[in-house]
Design a protein around this motif. Structure first.
Motif, mmCIF file in Angstrom:
data_model
loop_
_atom_site.group_PDB
_atom_site.id
_atom_site.type_symbol
_atom_site.label_atom_id
_atom_site.label_comp_id
_atom_site.label_asym_id
_atom_site.label_seq_id
_atom_site.Cartn_x
_atom_site.Cartn_y
_atom_site.Cartn_z
ATOM 1 N N ILE A 55 0.861 -1.186 0.000
ATOM 2 C CA ILE A 55 0.000 0.000 0.000
ATOM 3 C C ILE A 55 0.899 1.237 0.000
ATOM 4 O O ILE A 55 1.719 1.427 0.904
ATOM 5 C CB ILE A 55 -0.928 -0.011 1.229
ATOM 6 N N ALA A 56 0.747 2.079 -1.021
ATOM 7 C CA ALA A 56 1.660 3.203 -1.233
ATOM 8 C C ALA A 56 1.787 4.099 -0.007
ATOM 9 O O ALA A 56 2.893 4.507 0.382
ATOM 10 C CB ALA A 56 1.199 4.015 -2.446
ATOM 11 N N MET A 57 0.663 4.419 0.629
ATOM 12 C CA MET A 57 0.693 5.313 1.790
ATOM 13 C C MET A 57 1.527 4.726 2.928
ATOM 14 O O MET A 57 2.296 5.429 3.594
ATOM 15 C CB MET A 57 -0.735 5.576 2.262
ATOM 16 N N LEU A 58 1.388 3.428 3.145
ATOM 17 C CA LEU A 58 2.118 2.788 4.242
ATOM 18 C C LEU A 58 3.581 2.555 3.879
ATOM 19 O O LEU A 58 4.466 2.624 4.746
ATOM 20 C CB LEU A 58 1.434 1.480 4.627
ATOM 21 N N GLU A 59 3.860 2.296 2.624
ATOM 22 C CA GLU A 59 5.254 2.149 2.204
ATOM 23 C C GLU A 59 5.979 3.485 2.342
ATOM 24 O O GLU A 59 7.158 3.525 2.729
ATOM 25 C CB GLU A 59 5.317 1.651 0.756
ATOM 26 N N ALA A 60 5.283 4.581 2.081
ATOM 27 C CA ALA A 60 5.875 5.909 2.277
ATOM 28 C C ALA A 60 6.143 6.160 3.761
ATOM 29 O O ALA A 60 7.166 6.742 4.138
ATOM 30 C CB ALA A 60 4.938 6.979 1.715
ATOM 31 N N LEU A 61 5.220 5.685 4.622
ATOM 32 C CA LEU A 61 5.419 5.804 6.063
ATOM 33 C C LEU A 61 6.631 4.997 6.503
ATOM 34 O O LEU A 61 7.429 5.448 7.340
ATOM 35 C CB LEU A 61 4.172 5.325 6.809
ATOM 36 N N ARG A 62 6.804 3.820 5.937
ATOM 37 C CA ARG A 62 7.957 2.970 6.285
ATOM 38 C C ARG A 62 9.268 3.655 5.941
ATOM 39 O O ARG A 62 10.250 3.589 6.694
ATOM 40 C CB ARG A 62 7.857 1.632 5.553
ATOM 41 N N ALA A 63 9.312 4.310 4.769
ATOM 42 C CA ALA A 63 10.525 5.007 4.350
ATOM 43 C C ALA A 63 10.844 6.184 5.278
ATOM 44 O O ALA A 63 12.006 6.510 5.500
ATOM 45 C CB ALA A 63 10.359 5.503 2.911
ATOM 46 N N LYS A 64 9.793 6.779 5.846
ATOM 47 C CA LYS A 64 9.967 7.943 6.709
ATOM 48 C C LYS A 64 10.224 7.555 8.160
ATOM 49 O O LYS A 64 11.072 8.152 8.840
ATOM 50 C CB LYS A 64 8.715 8.812 6.620
ATOM 51 N N ASP A 65 9.476 6.547 8.650
ATOM 52 C CA ASP A 65 9.539 6.188 10.075
ATOM 53 C C ASP A 65 9.230 4.691 10.225
ATOM 54 O O ASP A 65 8.068 4.290 10.261
ATOM 55 C CB ASP A 65 8.532 7.024 10.859
ATOM 56 N N GLU A 66 10.273 3.880 10.306
ATOM 57 C CA GLU A 66 10.124 2.414 10.359
ATOM 58 C C GLU A 66 9.300 1.968 11.564
ATOM 59 O O GLU A 66 8.452 1.081 11.455
ATOM 60 C CB GLU A 66 11.503 1.751 10.391
ATOM 61 N N LYS A 67 9.522 2.589 12.721
ATOM 62 C CA LYS A 67 8.797 2.189 13.924
ATOM 63 C C LYS A 67 7.308 2.504 13.815
ATOM 64 O O LYS A 67 6.462 1.706 14.232
ATOM 65 C CB LYS A 67 9.396 2.874 15.159
ATOM 66 N N ALA A 68 6.995 3.648 13.255
ATOM 67 C CA ALA A 68 5.589 4.027 13.077
ATOM 68 C C ALA A 68 4.909 3.076 12.105
ATOM 69 O O ALA A 68 3.760 2.676 12.299
ATOM 70 C CB ALA A 68 5.492 5.465 12.579
ATOM 71 N N PHE A 69 5.639 2.701 11.053
ATOM 72 C CA PHE A 69 5.099 1.749 10.080
ATOM 73 C C PHE A 69 4.809 0.400 10.733
ATOM 74 O O PHE A 69 3.736 -0.176 10.555
ATOM 75 C CB PHE A 69 6.087 1.561 8.923
ATOM 76 N N GLN A 70 5.762 -0.095 11.521
ATOM 77 C CA GLN A 70 5.573 -1.395 12.175
ATOM 78 C C GLN A 70 4.420 -1.364 13.172
ATOM 79 O O GLN A 70 3.704 -2.358 13.323
ATOM 80 C CB GLN A 70 6.870 -1.825 12.862
ATOM 81 N N ALA A 71 4.245 -0.238 13.838
ATOM 82 C CA ALA A 71 3.132 -0.120 14.790
ATOM 83 C C ALA A 71 1.798 -0.314 14.084
ATOM 84 O O ALA A 71 0.875 -0.939 14.629
ATOM 85 C CB ALA A 71 3.176 1.246 15.473
ATOM 86 N N VAL A 72 1.697 0.177 12.859
ATOM 87 C CA VAL A 72 0.471 0.011 12.075
ATOM 88 C C VAL A 72 0.401 -1.388 11.484
ATOM 89 O O VAL A 72 -0.627 -2.068 11.574
ATOM 90 C CB VAL A 72 0.400 1.069 10.951
ATOM 91 N N ALA A 73 1.504 -1.829 10.893
ATOM 92 C CA ALA A 73 1.527 -3.106 10.176
ATOM 93 C C ALA A 73 1.316 -4.303 11.095
ATOM 94 O O ALA A 73 0.745 -5.317 10.675
ATOM 95 C CB ALA A 73 2.846 -3.259 9.417
ATOM 96 N N HIS A 74 1.758 -4.211 12.341
ATOM 97 C CA HIS A 74 1.712 -5.348 13.258
ATOM 98 C C HIS A 74 0.474 -5.382 14.155
ATOM 99 O O HIS A 74 0.268 -6.356 14.880
ATOM 100 C CB HIS A 74 2.962 -5.361 14.146
ATOM 101 N N ALA A 75 -0.328 -4.329 14.121
ATOM 102 C CA ALA A 75 -1.492 -4.253 15.023
ATOM 103 C C ALA A 75 -2.705 -4.956 14.406
ATOM 104 O O ALA A 75 -3.211 -4.537 13.361
ATOM 105 C CB ALA A 75 -1.821 -2.803 15.329
ATOM 106 N N ILE A 76 -3.167 -6.012 15.063
ATOM 107 C CA ILE A 76 -4.325 -6.770 14.588
ATOM 108 C C ILE A 76 -5.589 -6.245 15.260
ATOM 109 O O ILE A 76 -5.584 -5.909 16.452
ATOM 110 C CB ILE A 76 -4.132 -8.269 14.862
ATOM 111 N N ARG A 77 -6.655 -6.177 14.501
ATOM 112 C CA ARG A 77 -7.917 -5.626 15.013
ATOM 113 C C ARG A 77 -8.446 -6.420 16.204
ATOM 114 O O ARG A 77 -8.192 -7.620 16.327
ATOM 115 C CB ARG A 77 -8.954 -5.548 13.889
#
Length: 346
Positions: free
Chosen positions: A195-217
């Motif tokens: 997902i482009a928006m999240l890949e851009a977040l990963r490039a900017k802030d790896e920890k913030a990206f992982q917080a989103v990517a790893h959180a299950i509903r």
């Protein structure tokens, strides 16, 4: 000499022969804890090892990877486990916990590969999903209109119109499970990166990206079904519309009842996992407390049995239970390193 004095002397003598605390003593059986995925493999080796007759059959407990490593790292001594099975690699924080409690040297033994499957009952059609669809179905937050919002999707068709209008219901392991850890790191993170928006977040802030990517509903679409994968299989039979998450070995053992979903175009087969085509695959391990070798009978011999070609080789008895063997050269390197008790270096 008065009775009290004699008693004091006797206690001093007894204390002088009491083994030092923290040193493993001659417990008769190897004690193994950890991953529910590695459990059937470890149990098969333990039973074969015990039948050989030289040592007692090791005790194997299924506690989940995280729970097992926590027990393993409590310290050195006969009241602590000798071996921890894990369906993910030990974390640096766990190595630090071990060291803080006196477990200074750990031997890492990689035993093979496994695939993490999303499976359902054969009473329903086989699911065909992409990693992106898996992420969008199970993530706590998803991008909508350029913003991260609480996951609004209730049906699979809400995620993608090509999917059936069936309620999203996935039974999976709890946070203490190595399967859960691997699933979020491989499947969820893999889907988020498409997902482009999240890949851009990963490039900017790896920890913030992982917080989103790893959180299950946590709204009921994902149901924590415990560490017992056999129970998940039973629940899938009772609810053909649900999907379940577990290791390939459980799919292999229950192929008459359940089927693995196709992920990014590939089904979870022995061959697809072995050659790396299947997207959601991982390594399996067990960890040995070096301080217990030579103190607990048979520990080095157990390592030898587990890493032998008879057990973990291409035609070994563990492959019949669903273990995907390491390449031949890697198997030899692991065998040589583990038998030398080479200390783990992350």
């Amino acid at each position: 000499m008065r009775i009290a004095s004699r008693l004091f002397v006797a206690l001093l003598i007894a204390a002088s022969f009491t083994p030092l605390a923290g040193v493993a003593q001659a417990r008769e059986q190897i004690h193994i804890v950890g991953s529910s995925t590695v459990f059937p493999f470890s149990t098969a080796v333990a039973e074969r090892f015990g039948r050989a007759g030289k040592f007692k059959t090791p005790v194997v407990e299924s506690t989940g990877s995280g729970g097992g490593l926590k027990l393993f790292c409590q310290g050195v001594g006969e009241k602590t486990p000798d071996v921890a099975n894990s369906s993910r690699r030990i974390k640096a924080s766990e190595v630090e916990l071990c060291a803080a409690n006196g477990v200074k040297q750990i031997v890492e033994v990689q035993i093979g590969f496994d695939g993490i499957v999303l499976a359902n009952s054969k009473k329903s059609a086989q699911a065909k999903l992409t990693l992106q669809q898996v992420f969008l179905a199970l993530a706590k937050q998803v991008p909508v209109g350029g913003k991260l919002v609480a996951n609004p999707y209730k049906l699979w068709s809400d995620v993608d119109k090509s999917l059936p209008a069936v309620k999203i219901e996935v039974l999976g392991p709890p946070p203490t499970s190595g399967t859960r850890d691997a699933f979020v790191e491989i499947a969820m993170e893999g889907g988020a990166r498409t997902i482009a928006m999240l890949e851009a977040l990963r490039a900017k802030d790896e920890k913030a990206f992982q917080a989103v990517a790893h959180a299950i509903r946590e709204d009921g679409a994902y149901v924590e079904a415990g560490e017992n994968d056999n129970l998940i299989v039973q629940k899938l039979e009772a609810n053909p519309k649900a999907l379940g998450i577990f290791g390939f070995s459980f799919l292999d053992q229950n192929a008459d009842k359940i089927q693995g979903s196709i992920i990014d175009g590939d089904a979870p087969t022995f061959e697809a996992i072995a050659d790396g085509k299947y997207a959601v695959s991982r390594s399996l391990y067990f960890y040995v407390k070096s301080a217990h070798v030579g103190k607990i009978p048979g520990l080095r011999e157990f390592i030898a049995e587990f890493t032998s070609e008879t057990a973990s080789g291409e035609d070994g008895y563990l492959s019949e239970r669903g273990l995907i063997p390491l390449p031949a050269a890697q198997r030899k390197a692991v065998r040589d390193s583990s038998l030398k008790l080479t200390p783990l270096a992350l």
